[in-house]
Design an enzyme around this catalytic site. Structure first.
Site, PDB file in Angstrom:
ATOM      1  N   GLU A 114       2.735 -16.706 -10.193  1.00 51.68           N
ATOM      2  CA  GLU A 114       3.896 -17.081  -9.386  1.00 51.68           C
ATOM      3  C   GLU A 114       4.806 -15.878  -9.187  1.00 51.68           C
ATOM      4  O   GLU A 114       4.979 -15.071 -10.101  1.00 51.68           O
ATOM      5  CB  GLU A 114       4.659 -18.192 -10.133  1.00 51.68           C
ATOM      6  CG  GLU A 114       5.793 -18.787  -9.354  1.00 51.68           C
ATOM      7  CD  GLU A 114       6.402 -19.983 -10.085  1.00 51.68           C
ATOM      8  OE1 GLU A 114       5.679 -20.751 -10.746  1.00 51.68           O
ATOM      9  OE2 GLU A 114       7.627 -20.141  -9.998  1.00 51.68           O
ATOM     10  N   GLU A 132       5.118 -21.823 -17.278  1.00 48.90           N
ATOM     11  CA  GLU A 132       6.345 -21.449 -17.987  1.00 48.90           C
ATOM     12  C   GLU A 132       6.599 -22.366 -19.176  1.00 48.90           C
ATOM     13  O   GLU A 132       7.665 -22.983 -19.293  1.00 48.90           O
ATOM     14  CB  GLU A 132       7.519 -21.404 -17.006  1.00 48.90           C
ATOM     15  CG  GLU A 132       7.264 -20.377 -15.929  1.00 48.90           C
ATOM     16  CD  GLU A 132       8.446 -20.104 -15.014  1.00 48.90           C
ATOM     17  OE1 GLU A 132       9.431 -20.843 -15.064  1.00 48.90           O
ATOM     18  OE2 GLU A 132       8.367 -19.124 -14.240  1.00 48.90           O
TER      19      GLU A 132
END
Ligand code: GAL
Length: 813
Positions: free
Chosen positions: A509, A431
């Protein structure tokens, strides 16, 4: 670290013409002096550390502390203390080692380490998750005392998005070699080419000559099977100039190799020897697994030519009640429980893990997405809950180090880990904000180039699809070999496939199928209100966040459905496999650990665990929930759920069938019944092809009366580092589990062990982890027994007011 460093070579092999040969990698974990605080001159040889306490490594100072709302680590760091600490170790190097090379190796120290030998600075290493080493030869007093000082600074807080620990929390080794040697991480083995039942093994060895003379050497490479039988060997001659470093390549063939696989993680040993004047002067043994890895944009991932879906979990590095301190047994137990859940892979979220972790993955047949970073140049501002409200706080983590250190950290990470058969891909980030603009292009490319320079495995980056589904900059996205999607949903995935049909993809994820409430917590009506009232933030953001994720964690089920039904997706990694300390969202104080996972911090499975088992494992199973001690719900309807890998489930209440419900094993399903609660029993029977394959019962339990003890082993190694996990369950007098019991259990150990930690899985439990007692949480409690360096018998007694006491015996040898 079997793969990249010297395997313990404590035997003096032969003597060479110049000096006797000695290659050792000694455990350097014991008898360090420790001080917590900021103090000057600790690096000086004559500094008086006699008043400091003695500790053994791996050591995490933060975990010894108390949880406090005043600790600046905040909810992100689990409210535990952080700060500056120092370690000193005095040791003697024999004068017979005078012509040797002496190296100190740290597998990780959190963080901002400065290492000194006899007052001289060897180096600084800010990243707390990276392994590093220093050649100390020129500063060593041979035949005399030497002192190593390690200063750490973890005072800048909040310093991470999760709990980090503070200390030398991984193993340390003292490496002594001859002056003709393979440097640390100098052996690179590639064993992924198989053709016509022949495996080609490429061994690239760096050899260094620290002598002031030119030398002629032979380099011999031999391959042994697991039984220790020599399979093949090759010897070649080389000239090596004084102070030179050369790279030597050997190609060997293994006929009809036994492949390293998930179910049969077979490993060969590669022995590399340096021979000078017909004498072996240096030996190093590295394990390897022969296997092929194939990555494809339509067929996903293949291991040895067969499709394997990555049924994965993200893990953080901490070991729950033992904090960041690395113990082999902690990792083994985690992976054993994950394996029993059906999991086959792990993403090291979001930083380099210990070498033990990868060794155990090699041994157990786990597949690893090995991840390096959570931050690039831009710091993160993660969401945090304070008094029930969501807010953002900046953490001082890696961004400030990135420009100076990222290339070196990534390179060392790959050099340390690239021999592990379990590693199937590298991840350069999670991220990463900069992936959203063009600054991500250059950085992404630079990092992926480093990966490709040092290894053959592909790089991914967990960036796509998260955060309001805003895509990364496309050119930045295209820098990775495999697109890593975090939290993507079906509609976005469909869109992605339309736009980019030729990209390789993995779900780096996603949510797990698990509610945010802690294990065995089922709240109805008034009970729920009381629970939230206790937190003082009843109807705020936190409440909504928790309630959005229902009892089954539907979004997690959807995520798995997407993966299961998309052959192009290599698999997924749920957030997370185990609960971890810190990042307590969606809760704030007094929560001090996360609650995303199907396994709690003490290692007890929650209901979601069985969802994954029903999807990921073939071992016949059925699970029902909630438990059947739902006081206050008498006469009211309760939804009862089951998970199974059978094809139908029949539910019985007090012996009466409430009907069968189908389970389509091709689909992602669960069963549910509306049941009027009354104390008694509920039993689920699962059938496959009409035959019973599994059953499970929940029964209303009476008052707590005794303690059931479960352990996976009764013997441990007398090495001062081994562990036995003792799981306690409170039972009523008829032997039924009491799922609401919260009795205080006291642990007393006699003999060759200590109690190294206690836990109960309550994410809001503020009792310290380093203690000899613990209240049970929803019927369960854990004590961890650690061996000493003395062998002997161990007796653990467990007592609790009003309960029958119990004892269990162990052995340490
Ligand atoms: C993800 C992030 C993880 C963790 C998780 C919590 O977006 O990658 O590190 O923070 O959220 O929900």
């Amino acid at each position: 670290m079997k793969n990249t460093l010297l395997i313990l070579l404590s035997i003096i092999l032969l003597s060479c013409s110049k000096t006797p040969t000695k290659n050792t990698k000694e455990n350097f974990d014991f008898d360090w002096k420790f001080y917590a605080g900021d103090i000057e001159n600790v690096e000086k040889s004559n500094f008086d550390d006699s008043k400091w306490r003695t500790v053994n490594l791996p050591h995490d100072w933060s975990i010894e502390g108390n949880f406090s709302k005043n600790n600046p680590s905040f909810s992100r760091g689990g409210w535990l203390p952080t700060g500056k600490v120092a370690y000193r170790k005095t040791f003697t190097v024999p004068s017979t080692d005078k012509n040797k090379r002496i190296v100190i190796y740290f597998d990780g120290a959190y963080r901002n380490s400065e290492v000194y030998i006899n007052g001289k600075l060897l180096g600084k290493r800010p990243f707390g998750y990276i392994a590093f080493y220093y050649d100390m030869t020129e500063h060593i007093n041979f035949g005399k005392e030497n002192v190593i000082t390690v200063k750490l600074d973890n005072s800048k807080q909040p310093g991470s998005r999760w709990y980090t620990g503070t200390g030398i929390y991984r193993h340390v080794h003292l490496i002594t070699t001859n002056k003709l040697y393979i440097p640390v991480w100098g052996n690179y083995i590639v064993a992924n080419k198989i053709k016509n039942s022949k495996a080609e093994i490429n061994v690239e060895t760096t050899v260094k000559n620290d002598f002031d003379t030119n030398e002629n050497i032979d380099i011999s490479v031999s391959i042994f099977n697991e039984a220790g039988k020599l399979i093949t060997s090759k010897k070649e001659s080389k000239a090596i100039s004084k102070n030179e470093s050369i790279k030597h390549k050997s190609i060997l063939t293994v006929e009809n190799p036994t492949l390293w696989d998930i179910n049969n993680p077979y490993q060969y040993s590669i022995r590399t020897e340096i021979i000078q004047n017909n004498k072996i002067v240096y030996t190093e043994t590295t394990k390897t697994g022969i296997r092929t890895l194939t990555f494809n944009h339509t067929e996903g991932f293949k291991l040895n030519g067969k499709t394997v879906k990555l049924k994965g979990v993200c893990l953080h590095h901490d070991g729950g009640p033992l904090g960041a301190a690395v113990h082999k047994r902690t990792i083994e137990r985690q992976l054993e429980k994950l394996r029993e859940m059906g999991c086959n892979s792990v993403r090291t979220a979001h930083n380099p893990f210990s070498e033990e972790f990868l060794n155990i993955c090699d041994e157990m047949g786990f597949l690893v997405m090995n991840e390096a970073f959570d931050e690039w140049e831009r710091p993160k501002q993660p969401a945090t809950t304070q008094n029930g409200k969501k807010q953002k706080i900046t953490v001082h983590k890696y961004a400030h180090l990135f420009k100076k250190w990222a290339a070196k950290d990534l390179e060392d990470f790959i050099l340390r880990d690239r021999n592990h058969p379990s590693v199937i891909m590298w991840s350069i980030g999670n991220e990463i904000d900069q992936m959203r603009d063009e600054t991500g292009i250059a950085i992404g490319k630079r990092l992926v180039d480093i990966v490709h320079k040092f290894d053959y495995r592909p790089a991914t980056n967990g960036v796509h699809g998260y955060w309001d589904m805003k895509r990364p900059n496309q050119e930045a996205a295209a820098t990775s070999d495999i697109y890593g999607y975090n939290y993507i949903k079906q509609d976005r995935m469909d869109w992605e496939r339309e736009q980019f049909p030729n990209v390789m993809a993995v779900i780096t994820e996603h949510e797990s199928a698990q509610s945010f409430y802690p294990r065995s917590t089922y709240l109805y009506g008034k009970q729920k209100e009381q629970w939230w009232n206790k937190l003082n933030y009843k109807y705020d953001d936190a409440y909504k966040w928790v309630e959005k994720r229902d009892i089954r964690g539907e979004a997690g089920m959807e995520a798995w459905r997407l993966v299961k039904e998309s052959p192009f997706l290599m698999g997924m990694f749920i957030w997370t496999g185990w609960d971890y300390i810190g990042e307590t969202i969606p809760f704030g104080w007094p929560a001090r650990s996360s609650s995303f996972a199907p396994i709690d911090l003490a290692g007890f499975p929650k209901d979601g665990y069985y969802f994954y088992q029903s999807q990921w494992s073939n071992k016949p199973m059925v699970h029902i929930f909630p438990h059947w001690n739902l006081e206050g719900m008498e006469g009211k309807k309760v939804s009862v759920y089951s998970y199974t890998n059978g094809d139908e489930v029949e539910l019985f209440q007090d012996g009466k069938s409430l009907g069968k419900q189908k389970n389509n094993t091709e689909k992602v399903e669960y069963q549910t019944w509306n049941v009027v609660y009354k104390p008694g029993e509920l039993k689920a029977i699962s059938y496959k092809n009409g035959k019973i394959i599994a059953e499970k019962m929940v029964k209303t339990a009476g008052k707590p009366s005794k303690i059931k003890i479960e352990t996976r082993r009764t013997k441990m190694n007398a090495n001062g580092q081994d562990l036995i996990y003792v799981e306690c369950t409170i039972l009523d007098k008829n032997g039924n589990e009491v799922p609401t019991a919260n009795n205080l259990l006291k642990f007393n150990v006699e003999g060759a062990a200590i109690i190294s930690g206690v836990a109960n899985g309550d994410n809001m439990g503020l009792e310290p982890f380093k203690a000899k007692q613990r209240t049970a949480f929803n019927g369960k409690c854990l004590a961890i027994i650690q061996s000493t360096q003395k062998a002997g018998n161990i007796k653990l007694s467990i007592t609790s007011k009003g309960l029958e006491s119990t004892t269990i015996n162990f052995k340490s040898n």
